[in-house]
Motif scaffolding. Sequence first.
Motif, PDB file in Angstrom:
ATOM      1  N   GLY A 182       0.306  51.359 -52.010  1.00  0.00           N
ATOM      2  CA  GLY A 182       0.662  49.948 -51.906  1.00  0.00           C
ATOM      3  C   GLY A 182       1.376  49.373 -53.097  1.00  0.00           C
ATOM      4  N   ILE A 183       0.982  49.733 -54.302  1.00  0.00           N
ATOM      5  CA  ILE A 183       1.556  49.120 -55.498  1.00  0.00           C
ATOM      6  C   ILE A 183       2.876  49.772 -55.877  1.00  0.00           C
ATOM      7  N   SER A 184       2.891  51.084 -55.959  1.00  0.00           N
ATOM      8  CA  SER A 184       4.105  51.779 -56.397  1.00  0.00           C
ATOM      9  C   SER A 184       5.123  51.952 -55.278  1.00  0.00           C
ATOM     10  N   GLU A 185       4.717  51.736 -54.020  1.00  0.00           N
ATOM     11  CA  GLU A 185       5.603  51.888 -52.854  1.00  0.00           C
ATOM     12  C   GLU A 185       6.201  53.302 -52.795  1.00  0.00           C
ATOM     13  N   GLU A 416      13.879  52.428 -47.399  1.00  0.00           N
ATOM     14  CA  GLU A 416      13.768  53.409 -48.475  1.00  0.00           C
ATOM     15  C   GLU A 416      12.622  53.034 -49.407  1.00  0.00           C
ATOM     16  N   SER A 417      11.795  54.018 -49.752  1.00  0.00           N
ATOM     17  CA  SER A 417      10.694  53.800 -50.686  1.00  0.00           C
ATOM     18  C   SER A 417      11.126  54.210 -52.089  1.00  0.00           C
ATOM     19  N   ASN A 542      14.223  45.888 -47.141  1.00  0.00           N
ATOM     20  CA  ASN A 542      13.203  46.209 -48.135  1.00  0.00           C
ATOM     21  C   ASN A 542      11.864  46.398 -47.433  1.00  0.00           C
ATOM     22  N   ILE A 543      10.901  46.862 -48.210  1.00  0.00           N
ATOM     23  CA  ILE A 543       9.586  47.126 -47.636  1.00  0.00           C
ATOM     24  C   ILE A 543       8.774  45.848 -47.515  1.00  0.00           C
ATOM     25  N   LYS A 544       8.727  45.080 -48.599  1.00  0.00           N
ATOM     26  CA  LYS A 544       7.939  43.848 -48.600  1.00  0.00           C
ATOM     27  C   LYS A 544       8.886  42.660 -48.705  1.00  0.00           C
TER      28      LYS A 544
END
Length: 792
Positions: A182-185, A416-417, A542-544
């Motif tokens: 969760g934090i570092s994605e 993309e992570s 983006n992811i978030k």
Amino acid sequence: MRRQNLPSKKVVPIHNNPNNAASKIQAIYRGRKTRDGSTNTKVNAISGLIPSMRTELINLRNRVAILEGSNNNGNTFKVQEDGMHNPKLDIENSMNDIDIPDNEYALSGSMWDVVILLGTRSVGMVGTVYSTLLLFMNVGIQFVFCYIVLANFTAETFDDNAILGFRSWRRNIAHSSDFMEGISEVSLASRICNNDSGLELSGSQAVSHEWLSSYLNGNGSLMCILTVTMWLLTVLKEISSIISFWRAFCLLPRSNKTVLSIEGNSFDEISQTRFILVLFTTICRVAVVTSLGYAGTAWLANTVSVTDLILNAVALEFVLCVDEIIFEALAPFRLKAVVDNFASSPMPLPPVRDWKGIDPESMSLFITLVIITLSVWQLMVIPFEYRLKLADDALCAGELDFVYTVGKTGVPAWSESLPYKDADGHEKKAQSYGTGDWTVKGHSLHKKDRERLGFGSSIIDKLVEGYGSTRVPESGLCGDSIFFERVNQTTATPFCDIGVCEVTFCEAQYFAGLIDIYGNILQPFSDDDLYCCTAVQIKTPNIKGGRLSLSGFQSETNSNTMDIWNPGCTDILGELVPYDPSQDNLVLPFSNLFAGRIGDALGGVCGICPFHLPFCDPVLNQCTNISCALLEPYCLEDSTIGLHARQFCPITCGCSDPSNQLILTSSDYGCPATCDHYMYYDNAVAAKSCEDEPVGSNLSLAYVNEITRISSDWPSFWRDQWATAIVPYLLNYGCNALPLMASNPTIPMDFCEEGYSFWSVKSMAYICPVSCGCSTEMKLGCPSKCSINTTV
């Protein structure tokens, strides 16, 4: 003793001469008279023969010296006047003349060897029975060990099912945003392949990757073949022992009964029964050794952990030595003493013929070892190493730094992570020790893998291959299909067109270059274009973030998902033709995604279908067109395919028609929320009179039948508590049952309000406007004619 490279000369065996001392002693021992007619006791007779034995021994040594004649260098042995050979006289030849021990076999402390002694007086009757039980125990233990190894340890560690399982894990788990850090994605796949020590799940995949990396990067195949070679040497040592035992045993004279020598430490004759017994046990011994040899070799060749190779080889040698362990631990003292006694008088073996110091037996065993080792390398180790590479490819090949989620439409979305970073904060790129090819083209796994892939899985598959990625490849070219390699027409050199897989390219191709205004295909997509643009269609920025981020799609509900995908309550599946308001056939640029999802829900496995043929026919498993008419039979179902039918074809399913038999009209069941404001809906409520339908009317019965049909699949508690209690009310009382049910505390449902209960079914206000109070308060579904003097 014999000397090396002695000339072959015929010598009359001494024991065949009835007049020599040895024959006389043997005759006395057997209770027969000697030729000189002596009738003394055996002890006195033997004592009297001692001088003659000494004389015969001297004569024998003289005869040996005379027969040998000379050594290999042509030097004649020198003999004293008494005919005895004096080593001091030819000391100059001692360095060139080496004495070689006689070729003999001595019984050893093994349950296999003691079978030759069973039934003799030395062992005893009870000792024979007990030793026979130990022999059976030895055979049983070794055969059971052999069976266990063959049945459980020789199978391929990473067979097709295991590799396909890794590929399935890669698609469904490793890149899912649910399992992203969760934090570092950072994706789970990237953490696994970079040997992250803080993993909280997928432990078996992490251990497998550690094994694979250690084997493929640590000369595992070399260690494997060395271990196999040592095991084969152990097996060949046992086989050599069996051969020596059998050859020595076959030289023993056979008669009707077994006869021991005078000293009781060797056999003069053996019976035919004993010969058959030893033959049978020798066959069993050969079967055990060869079975263990094959099973052990297969086990070692299929061992992934390098540290386990040595341990497994030691374990196999332990199994091979069970006969010796049982003898040392459980054999009676008398049997051990007899074996030691017999060991002091080894059984002779046929003379070994050698050529310049090499004998055929040793050379044949060496050639056998080389042939078997090379065969194991070619037939077991190399194919096994290749399968390990395929397994490592399944875990870590291709693109690692992306995650995806699946929204309520069933269509995946991805982003993309971030790359994995080591403890120093430096980006770390995972290294795959396999072939580096995720596609496994050219292998039988490719077909097996593709036979299982539907639309959604195929999209993730292409994302792993790198389609849709905007990262610049390190090599400057496209690498593993991450970008498209183009050829410069001027210089005729290949280059990687980084911008080819972008939204502008795909939109231009889709709207302008491929389809005209009549839906005719002008220029079909290439496979690369299709995969790339499909990946671009579902990529989020983006992811978030907001509603269009990956987290936004992840938090979708059935109620709000159609606010984006079908805000106008129209049928969005069909051929790619211009929008015609009179036909309600708006086909959006992403309708191919919905068609692909429908194919998945119906069980189609066509992969990614082209835009102009977006649906996978589950019967034919081929890409074709789709229309909402195909989904109409599923519109009434409370299922995945029913949900998608109402999401993508709300008009066909009756979401906008209050008179339709469909009762799953709320947005929780897929109907867009705007359908109750659609023109079809407004026209229907405007035409309906403000009167309750009579008991048994078509609209009332259709509503009741749908409740009965849908609740038939419910758990019995729900069905009996609510549906079974509701149906009799509606059948017997019609609209008059609504006030009765509203006042019944056991029926927590208000059928006059849509979504006012645990079961969001269509409001009955359209069927029962009077009983629902439409004349005093307008509700969803109330006829417009009830609005006179009504508060809205």
